[in-house]
Scaffold this active site. Structure first.
Site, mmCIF file in Angstrom:
data_model
loop_
_atom_site.group_PDB
_atom_site.id
_atom_site.type_symbol
_atom_site.label_atom_id
_atom_site.label_comp_id
_atom_site.label_asym_id
_atom_site.label_seq_id
_atom_site.Cartn_x
_atom_site.Cartn_y
_atom_site.Cartn_z
ATOM 1 C CB ALA A 1 -6.254 4.790 14.075
ATOM 2 N NE ARG B 1 8.390 -10.670 -7.764
ATOM 3 C CZ ARG B 1 9.117 -9.691 -8.253
ATOM 4 N NH1 ARG B 1 8.991 -9.379 -9.521
ATOM 5 N NH2 ARG B 1 9.981 -9.025 -7.513
ATOM 6 N NE ARG C 1 2.649 -19.044 2.159
ATOM 7 C CZ ARG C 1 1.471 -19.535 2.370
ATOM 8 N NH1 ARG C 1 0.795 -20.086 1.380
ATOM 9 N NH2 ARG C 1 0.923 -19.490 3.560
ATOM 10 N N GLY D 1 24.423 0.045 -3.008
ATOM 11 C CA GLY D 1 22.977 -0.194 -2.889
ATOM 12 C C GLY D 1 22.173 1.093 -2.792
ATOM 13 C CG ASP E 1 11.380 8.568 -8.713
ATOM 14 O OD1 ASP E 1 10.496 7.739 -8.443
ATOM 15 O OD2 ASP E 1 11.876 9.347 -7.879
ATOM 16 C CE LYS F 1 9.525 10.120 -5.929
ATOM 17 N NZ LYS F 1 10.937 9.993 -5.556
HETATM 18 P P1 NDP Z 1 10.378 -3.697 -3.763
HETATM 19 O O1 NDP Z 1 10.883 -4.115 -5.104
HETATM 20 O O2 NDP Z 1 11.298 -3.677 -2.623
HETATM 21 O O3 NDP Z 1 9.133 -4.627 -3.378
HETATM 22 C C1 NDP Z 1 8.125 -4.961 -4.286
HETATM 23 C C2 NDP Z 1 7.282 -6.050 -3.685
HETATM 24 O O4 NDP Z 1 6.242 -6.348 -4.598
HETATM 25 C C3 NDP Z 1 8.038 -7.344 -3.404
HETATM 26 O O5 NDP Z 1 7.681 -7.858 -2.156
HETATM 27 C C4 NDP Z 1 7.564 -8.282 -4.517
HETATM 28 O O6 NDP Z 1 7.499 -9.644 -4.137
HETATM 29 C C5 NDP Z 1 6.166 -7.761 -4.732
HETATM 30 N N1 NDP Z 1 5.649 -8.095 -6.059
HETATM 31 C C6 NDP Z 1 6.204 -7.823 -7.255
HETATM 32 N N2 NDP Z 1 5.433 -8.318 -8.241
HETATM 33 C C7 NDP Z 1 4.393 -8.925 -7.640
HETATM 34 C C8 NDP Z 1 3.278 -9.643 -8.100
HETATM 35 N N3 NDP Z 1 3.067 -9.846 -9.404
HETATM 36 N N4 NDP Z 1 2.408 -10.134 -7.185
HETATM 37 C C9 NDP Z 1 2.603 -9.941 -5.862
HETATM 38 N N5 NDP Z 1 3.652 -9.270 -5.366
HETATM 39 C C10 NDP Z 1 4.528 -8.781 -6.238
HETATM 40 O O7 NDP Z 1 9.692 -2.271 -3.990
HETATM 41 P P2 NDP Z 1 9.593 -1.077 -2.941
HETATM 42 O O8 NDP Z 1 9.075 -1.555 -1.649
HETATM 43 O O9 NDP Z 1 10.859 -0.305 -2.989
HETATM 44 O O10 NDP Z 1 8.494 -0.140 -3.669
HETATM 45 C C11 NDP Z 1 7.118 -0.421 -3.586
HETATM 46 C C12 NDP Z 1 6.363 0.815 -4.082
HETATM 47 O O11 NDP Z 1 6.659 1.915 -3.245
HETATM 48 C C13 NDP Z 1 6.732 1.266 -5.497
HETATM 49 O O12 NDP Z 1 5.597 1.791 -6.128
HETATM 50 C C14 NDP Z 1 7.751 2.380 -5.243
HETATM 51 O O13 NDP Z 1 7.819 3.299 -6.293
HETATM 52 C C15 NDP Z 1 7.171 3.009 -4.018
HETATM 53 N N6 NDP Z 1 8.101 3.755 -3.201
HETATM 54 C C16 NDP Z 1 9.264 3.179 -2.789
HETATM 55 C C17 NDP Z 1 10.130 3.860 -1.966
HETATM 56 C C18 NDP Z 1 11.377 3.223 -1.468
HETATM 57 O O14 NDP Z 1 12.099 3.858 -0.682
HETATM 58 N N7 NDP Z 1 11.713 2.002 -1.855
HETATM 59 C C19 NDP Z 1 9.839 5.242 -1.547
HETATM 60 C C20 NDP Z 1 8.562 5.743 -1.989
HETATM 61 C C21 NDP Z 1 7.746 5.020 -2.804
HETATM 62 P P3 NDP Z 1 8.821 -10.493 -3.743
HETATM 63 O O15 NDP Z 1 9.346 -9.854 -2.494
HETATM 64 O O16 NDP Z 1 8.327 -11.854 -3.481
HETATM 65 O O17 NDP Z 1 9.735 -10.378 -4.911
HETATM 66 N N1 HSE Z 2 14.117 6.028 -6.209
HETATM 67 C C1 HSE Z 2 13.601 7.107 -5.428
HETATM 68 C C2 HSE Z 2 14.719 8.077 -5.050
HETATM 69 C C3 HSE Z 2 12.948 6.633 -4.150
HETATM 70 O O1 HSE Z 2 15.880 7.836 -5.359
HETATM 71 O O2 HSE Z 2 14.408 9.092 -4.441
HETATM 72 C C4 HSE Z 2 11.528 6.245 -4.323
HETATM 73 O O3 HSE Z 2 10.729 7.371 -4.568
#
Ligand code: NDP
Ligand code: HSE
Length: 440
Positions: free
Chosen positions: A40, A52, A54, A195, A209, A213
């Protein structure tokens, strides 16, 4: 000896969302800190986070970072140069945070395909007005660097096709169905228990989904504003164990594909299960893997395969965007400024062309095939081949047998009429199930 870059101003990062992707991003930034700083040209420093709860045990030490109960606080935090949105959802806090950060002149990195597919046009305009980056490499196919490949690597070419296997959950389910002969419901239940599939699987298995994409890929590939609403969407709930078995017998595999194609009439964007020849490279992409196929006038055909989800692969994409921002690289979100995107129209599903597989359950009595082929004749659809095995168990006039029809290329509208008419015949006990055939 101190690292040669340690005296340079770091890129200060605020991360909203500490779930699968947020946690993975923090871990990657920590594990590869030196390598990332070298590439970088300056160190990367996470200064603030938001989630959400802490108190949730995350296996991450965030005690030195500023905590925001409200993710909106990251947009105004004076120690944050770039906001990383990893909450998810096309509305609510994710949308508010991204809009607010851009309006404050802060670059944004997001993995949120729903947000980018639905609001990507207005968000890109906001980023342009602010003169900052809106980056979303992680939003499509996780660890496969497809956004950069389309926007930068293929910037000189005119693409005619983009798409592929964009959802690991569906590809896993279809692979398991083929390998074990089990039903969609049984495989889904097991995938949830392990899971691999969400408790509410509808966004994945109903094709939404993949459609998010695909909308993003089509916008980049064809240089037109992102248009999620024009994507035709069908999921995999209707694919039966019998379809998987017949497809195998006919030399195909069933895959949920997102397909975007530029034709003389405009752009087709569609998501649905497809029969693809088992010799096609995409047919061999199995399990949770994703694959993106692109075809350009000069480059020809190419395929990128890899993990489309999970903490590690997705984090590499998020951090790649952060490295671009740290380097000062500023590429328009959609590869060209919003005002110069094309006005290519969307082709409705009814106008698409292809060949089709139909499976139906019919009474095993004389004249049935004649009735069915009469429907094809009346709708102007030409039959390519037909399968029926043996006789119904009881061999009585009310016993039923499955038959499979494969058509030559025809128009979707004609096939919709065929399906409707065949379903209404007295001799048809169930179906037909229609699956489109693609070259792969
Ligand atoms: P998760 O559900 O694992 O995590 C979501 C996070 O957002 C949690 O830490 C949650 O807090 C936090 N959150 C939810 N609501 C709030 C709020 N109101 N204020 C602050 N924090 C909040 O989701 P993922 O990590 O799986 O996905 C995140 C993004 O990445 C999504 O847009 C998803 O589509 C995208 N994505 C995910 C992939 C995957 O493999 N999982 C792959 C590619 C894209 P807390 O932990 O306290 O509940
Ligand atoms: N839910 C998606 C999948 C992962 O099954 O490929 C996040 O894009």
């Amino acid at each position: 000896m101190p690292h040669p870059l340690s005296g340079l101003a770091p890129l200060r990062i605020g991360i909203a969302g500490l779930g699968t992707v947020g946690g993975g991003t923090l871990r990657l930034l920590q594990a590869n800190a030196e390598l990332i700083a070298t590439r970088a040209g300056r160190p990367m420093l996470v200064t603030a986070v938001s989630a959400r709860d802490r108190q949730r045990a995350r296996g991450l030490d965030v005690s030195d970072l500023r905590w925001h109960d409200d993710p909106m606080g990251l947009a105004d935090d004076p120690d944050v140069d770039v906001v990383v949105e990893l909450i998810g959802g096309s509305e609510g806090p994710a949308r508010r945070l991204v809009e607010t950060a851009l309006s404050r002149g802060r670059p944004v990195v997001t993995a949120n395909k729903a947000l980018i597919a639905v609001h990507g046009a207005s968000l890109a305009s906001a980023a342009e007005r602010a003169g900052v980056a809106l980056a979303f490499e992680a939003a499509v196919a996780g660890g496969i660097p497809v956004i950069k490949a389309l926007r930068e690597g293929l910037a000189a070419d005119r693409l005619v096709r983009i798409g592929g296997i964009l959802n690991g959950t569906c590809n896993y389910i279809l692979t398991q169905m083929r390998e074990t002969g089990r039903s969609f419901a049984a495989v889904l239940e097991e995938a949830q228990a392990l899971g691999y599939a969400e408790a509410d699987p509808s966004t994945d298995v109903d094709g939404i989904d993949t459609a998010h994409k695909l909308a993003i890929l089509a916008a980049l590939a064809f240089g037109r504003p992102v248009d999620f609403d024009s994507v035709h969407v069908e999921g995999i709930r209707g694919v039966g164990a019998a379809d998987i078995a017949f497809a195998t017998e006919l030399g195909y595999r069933i895959k949920l594909l997102g397909i975007a194609r530029r034709t003389g009439e405009g752009v087709e964007t569609r998501v649905h299960p497809c029969l693809v020849p088992h010799s096609a490279p995409i047919a061999r992409v199995e399990g949770v893997f994703n694959a993106v196929v692109a075809e350009g006038e000069f480059v020809g055909r190419l395929m990128l395969e890899g993990r489309g989800a999970g903490a590690g692969p997705t984090a590499t994409a998020v951090v790649a965007d952060l490295i671009d921002i740290a380097r000062g690289s500023l590429v328009p979100a959609w590869g060209a400024s919003s005002g110069s995107l094309s006005t290519l129209t969307s082709v409705p599903m009814s106008a698409c062309r292809g060949s089709y597989y139909l499976r139906l359950e019919v009474r095993d009595r004389p004249g049935v095939i004649a009735e069915i082929t009469a429907v094809l004749r009346d709708c102007g659809v030409s039959l390519k081949s037909m399968l029926q095995h043996g006789q119904a168990a009881g061999a009585g006039p009310d016993e039923s047998v499955p038959i499979v029809l494969v058509t030559h290329e025809t128009r979707e509208q004609a096939m919709q009429e065929v399906v409707q008419c065949i379903a209404g015949l007295d001799v048809v006990v169930a179906g037909p199930t229609m699956i489109r055939i693609e070259a792969g």
